[in-house]
Design an enzyme around this catalytic site. Structure first.
Site, PDB file in Angstrom:
ATOM      1  N   ASP A 135       0.824  -1.212   0.000  1.00 41.67           N
ATOM      2  CA  ASP A 135       0.000   0.000   0.000  1.00 41.67           C
ATOM      3  C   ASP A 135       0.859   1.264   0.000  1.00 41.67           C
ATOM      4  OD1 ASP A 135      -2.291  -1.485   0.045  1.00 41.67           O
ATOM      5  OD2 ASP A 135      -2.637  -1.286   2.193  1.00 41.67           O
ATOM      6  N   CYS A 189     -17.769 -17.162  -6.916  1.00 43.46           N
ATOM      7  CA  CYS A 189     -18.872 -16.452  -6.264  1.00 43.46           C
ATOM      8  C   CYS A 189     -20.238 -16.917  -6.770  1.00 43.46           C
ATOM      9  CB  CYS A 189     -18.734 -14.947  -6.483  1.00 43.46           C
ATOM     10  SG  CYS A 189     -17.434 -14.175  -5.492  1.00 43.46           S
ATOM     11  N   CYS A 192     -24.161 -15.707  -5.800  1.00 40.69           N
ATOM     12  CA  CYS A 192     -24.218 -15.101  -4.461  1.00 40.69           C
ATOM     13  C   CYS A 192     -24.005 -13.588  -4.543  1.00 40.69           C
ATOM     14  CB  CYS A 192     -23.158 -15.721  -3.558  1.00 40.69           C
ATOM     15  SG  CYS A 192     -23.119 -15.019  -1.889  1.00 40.69           S
ATOM     16  N   CYS A 195     -22.739  -9.985  -0.172  1.00 36.04           N
ATOM     17  CA  CYS A 195     -21.961  -8.793   0.165  1.00 36.04           C
ATOM     18  C   CYS A 195     -22.625  -7.524  -0.356  1.00 36.04           C
ATOM     19  CB  CYS A 195     -20.537  -8.913  -0.376  1.00 36.04           C
ATOM     20  SG  CYS A 195     -20.416  -9.146  -2.172  1.00 36.04           S
ATOM     21  N   CYS A 199     -24.421  -4.564   2.406  1.00 33.91           N
ATOM     22  CA  CYS A 199     -23.683  -3.323   2.651  1.00 33.91           C
ATOM     23  C   CYS A 199     -24.625  -2.287   3.271  1.00 33.91           C
ATOM     24  CB  CYS A 199     -23.090  -2.789   1.347  1.00 33.91           C
ATOM     25  SG  CYS A 199     -22.244  -1.199   1.551  1.00 33.91           S
ATOM     26  N   CYS A 215     -18.997   4.292   1.108  1.00 34.59           N
ATOM     27  CA  CYS A 215     -18.421   3.197   1.909  1.00 34.59           C
ATOM     28  C   CYS A 215     -18.071   3.674   3.318  1.00 34.59           C
ATOM     29  CB  CYS A 215     -17.177   2.661   1.193  1.00 34.59           C
ATOM     30  SG  CYS A 215     -16.312   1.361   2.106  1.00 34.59           S
ATOM     31  N   CYS A 242     -15.292  -0.954   8.347  1.00 36.10           N
ATOM     32  CA  CYS A 242     -16.495  -1.784   8.317  1.00 36.10           C
ATOM     33  C   CYS A 242     -16.131  -3.133   7.712  1.00 36.10           C
ATOM     34  CB  CYS A 242     -17.567  -1.103   7.467  1.00 36.10           C
ATOM     35  SG  CYS A 242     -19.094  -2.057   7.274  1.00 36.10           S
ATOM     36  N   CYS A 245     -19.334  -6.627   4.519  1.00 39.37           N
ATOM     37  CA  CYS A 245     -19.328  -7.388   3.268  1.00 39.37           C
ATOM     38  C   CYS A 245     -18.500  -8.656   3.399  1.00 39.37           C
ATOM     39  CB  CYS A 245     -18.832  -6.537   2.106  1.00 39.37           C
ATOM     40  SG  CYS A 245     -17.126  -5.961   2.266  1.00 39.37           S
ATOM     41  N   CYS A 249     -19.921 -13.227   3.800  1.00 40.23           N
ATOM     42  CA  CYS A 249     -19.403 -14.052   2.707  1.00 40.23           C
ATOM     43  C   CYS A 249     -19.260 -15.509   3.148  1.00 40.23           C
ATOM     44  CB  CYS A 249     -18.047 -13.520   2.248  1.00 40.23           C
ATOM     45  SG  CYS A 249     -17.283 -14.523   0.947  1.00 40.23           S
TER      46      CYS A 249
END
Length: 375
Positions: A135, A189, A192, A195, A199, A215, A242, A245, A249
């Site tokens: 990052d 996925c 599905c 998520c 939210c 978000c 948060c 999501c 899962c």
């Protein structure tokens, strides 16, 4: 040089350094450039100006380190034991902190280990070009991780792994060695959309596309201003980030627990009352968040976030007293304190009001059913 053998040894060295998965890919991310530009053009990056400022460099790792031909992508699990998801979310008088930030800041830890991996390679092959990133540069780490076979991109835009879900950090080591590349895994996925529908602020606007401006993680961490009214109730007691999501899962139900002591929950942050956290003075904040990712948001945004959570909590005289004690100290915080006091007054007049929003009650039930180790 036998690059196939070297690649295998690199993966072994990486695992010995604490990475749960090490993959290798090339630097070709052309297929992601158009999507990245659309995301920026739509303003989904909010006030994160660096996203726009660096432009397409994010999709061109070789521009960060000229000569780069491969990226060694790694993941490190961070889910702490006894994470306490349900216990904290179900009690609106406690402050919920995203689980990645309850321990020590991961940036230096992973970067240092990537540096050690680079040095081990150098001891094997001699001088070569390499550079670690965590990052710390404009780079599309998730598409690189996907290409390197670490997982696939879920509809929440995070990388998912069949065996460990999404509770892990990513890091990259750019190298100029023509190592063999790994094969991506299939997206699992299916149909599905848990998520997306779970939210709290409906920030996932399309499969794999997040509007940061909606978000909660962005609003409570990256955003410096006044939190828009439309999101305040949805924020609930989430005071830093948060995890909703990820919590819903299916692939996170059997996620691996981290073995890193630095990622264990700090007692000063986990399951603490909102008033306790709000009453910290700046010296206490700096002391108790030393070495934590939380420290970078500063005391003002910390109190801003807590004021919103206190407004969302059930009526409590102690909350009202704490809020009033901070009035007049900062204009940004004051705006949220005034809102919180009005919310508390309204709840005092309606004592029987349900303390948890419907979405949070549903989320707590899902956690209790799907994450038995959290009981």
């Amino acid at each position: 040089m036998d690059f196939d053998q070297l690649a295998q040894r690199i993966k072994q060295w990486g695992q010995a350094l604490g990475f749960q998965h090490v993959g290798i890919t090339d630097v070709d991310l052309k297929q992601h450039e158009a999507q990245l530009q659309r995301w920026i053009d739509n303003g989904y990056h909010g006030e994160m100006d660096w996203m726009e400022r660096h432009g397409m460099m994010r999709a061109r790792p070789h521009e960060l380190l000229p000569g780069t031909v491969r990226v060694i992508s790694v993941r490190m699990n961070y889910l702490p034991p006894e994470a306490g998801f349900a216990k904290t979310l179900a009690n609106p008088k406690l402050g919920y902190v995203s689980r990645y930030s309850l321990g020590r800041d991961y940036h230096k830890l992973i970067r240092n280990r990537l540096k050690k991996l680079g040095q081990q390679i150098e001891a094997e092959v001699g001088p070569y070009g390499y550079r670690p990133f965590v990052d710390s540069a404009p780079i599309l780490e998730r598409p690189l991780a996907e290409k390197a076979g670490l997982g696939w991109t879920g509809k929440h835009s995070l990388i998912l792994n069949e065996d460990t879900g999404s509770w892990f950090f990513l890091g990259e080591l750019l190298v100029d060695l023509p190592l063999p590349i790994d094969t991506p895994v299939d997206n699992q996925c299916g149909k599905c959309v848990a998520c997306m529908t779970s939210c709290p602020t409906q920030a996932i606007v399309a499969e794999g596309v997040v509007d940061a401006r909606r978000c909660i993680s962005y609003l409570t961490i990256e955003y410096d201003g006044v939190i828009p009214m439309e999101f305040r109730h949805a924020i609930g007691n989430r005071i830093y980030g948060c995890d909703d999501c990820q919590l819903v899962c299916p692939f996170n139900r059997e996620a691996e627990i981290t073995l890193e002591s630095d990622f264990q929950c700090r007692p000063s942050l986990e399951q603490q009352s909102l008033t306790t956290l709000f009453d910290w003075d700046e010296d206490t904040f700096l002391s108790l968040t030393q070495g934590s990712a939380i420290r970078r948001i500063g005391i003002k945004k910390w109190r801003r976030n807590l004021a919103i959570a206190m407004g969302n909590a059930p009526y409590d005289e102690n909350i009202v007293t704490s809020l009033k004690a901070r009035q007049g100290e900062d204009a940004l915080v004051d705006e949220h304190i005034e809102w919180a006091l009005k919310e508390q007054k309204n709840k005092q007049q309606r004592i029987n009001i349900e303390p948890l929003p419907t979405g949070t009650r549903r989320l707590v039930r899902i956690i209790e059913k799907g994450l038995p180790r959290d009981a």
